[in-house]
Write a protein that holds these residues in place. Structure first.
Motif, mmCIF file in Angstrom:
data_model
loop_
_atom_site.group_PDB
_atom_site.id
_atom_site.type_symbol
_atom_site.label_atom_id
_atom_site.label_comp_id
_atom_site.label_asym_id
_atom_site.label_seq_id
_atom_site.Cartn_x
_atom_site.Cartn_y
_atom_site.Cartn_z
ATOM 1 N N THR A 283 44.860 1.330 -35.533
ATOM 2 C CA THR A 283 43.917 0.515 -36.421
ATOM 3 C C THR A 283 44.576 -0.989 -36.126
ATOM 4 O O THR A 283 45.508 -1.147 -35.576
ATOM 5 N N LYS A 284 43.825 -1.721 -36.591
ATOM 6 C CA LYS A 284 44.441 -3.170 -36.858
ATOM 7 C C LYS A 284 44.036 -4.026 -38.027
ATOM 8 O O LYS A 284 43.067 -3.398 -38.783
ATOM 9 N N ARG A 285 44.429 -5.107 -38.336
ATOM 10 C CA ARG A 285 44.366 -5.718 -39.541
ATOM 11 C C ARG A 285 42.796 -6.169 -39.470
ATOM 12 O O ARG A 285 42.394 -6.505 -38.373
ATOM 13 N N GLN B 285 43.445 -2.270 -43.080
ATOM 14 C CA GLN B 285 43.411 -1.743 -41.786
ATOM 15 C C GLN B 285 41.973 -1.315 -41.217
ATOM 16 O O GLN B 285 41.645 -0.501 -42.048
#
Length: 243
Positions: free
Chosen positions: A3-5, A42
């Protein structure tokens, strides 16, 4: 699954920079899987991101452009503003400028669809150089060169030490790693000089060279590789206007 912001995911689509993504998220204009979300969320590659009612995704490769901006062109993505840089260039993909160059100024500016690189290039703490050729209305003195190099008071601070070199009686070169609003014009004004022309001729490893006014070109593979190397360890919080 990785995941990523959310702001990073949006910037990587080329829709806008992380900073602008944060503004849109705070304004409640971003949905993930149909739900309005807040800052810090996220997301995974399977999540569907909607921005202002439009599903966004990365559909094209990263674009990096060097543009020789003419005087009078405004570095804004707001196409309702006359003489905006986006309409002037007329690129088929959605791109936006990295930083800005004042309307009365000309020379080199970058445009891209890679929102993730913007803050890394702009942040003054990363010490990325911008080189300018400046003409003024009075004869340049040794005192002018010395004090401009050492730093002068503008906007409630003192400018960082920088490289300044006299080229002719009324023309000098200056290399900045800072980007305060209208910094060079304000520095000259403090010294009692008025800028008659301000041209940016280099950003980091990219030179204006023979690029004609009003024309643009894509970064070469070696230029892109070097840019990515230079920003690899850069901080990501923008604190400079790059002007």
């Amino acid at each position: 699954m990785e995941t990523k912001r959310l702001n990073k995911a949006i910037s990587e689509t080329g829709y806008c920079s992380r900073r602008e993504a944060d503004r849109l998220i705070e304004a409640g204009k971003v949905k993930v899987n149909g739900t309005v979300v807040g800052l810090g969320v996220q997301v995974s590659p399977d999540d569907k991101i909607e921005l202002e009612g439009k599903l966004i995704s990365k559909e094209v490769e990263n674009i990096y452009i060097a543009f020789n901006k003419p005087v009078g062109i405004i570095c804004t993505t707001d196409t309702s503003i006359k003489n905006n840089i986006i309409d002037y260039i007329g690129h088929p993909e959605r791109i936006f400028p990295i930083g800005r160059l004042d309307k009365p100024s000309d020379g080199l500016i970058f445009l891209t669809n890679d929102g993730d690189i913007v803050n890394k290039v702009l942040r003054s703490g990363n010490n990325h150089e911008k080189e300018y050729i400046v003409s003024v209305d009075r004869k340049i003195t040794k005192t002018f060169i010395r004090e401009m190099s050492s730093g002068v008071p503008v906007l409630g601070t003192v400018t960082k030490k920088c490289e300044v070199e006299r080229i002719a009686d009324h023309t000098f070169k200056i290399i900045l790693t800072q980007g305060l609003n209208r910094q060079i014009r304000r520095m000259c004004s403090y010294m009692g000089y008025e800028v008659t022309r301000l041209q940016r001729v280099r950003i980091m490893n990219i030179n204006l060279d023979d690029l004609k006014v009003g024309e643009y070109r894509y970064f070469t593979p070696s230029e892109t590789e070097e840019i990515n190397r230079l920003v690899a360890n850069s901080g990501k919080t923008m604190d400079a206007s790059f002007d």
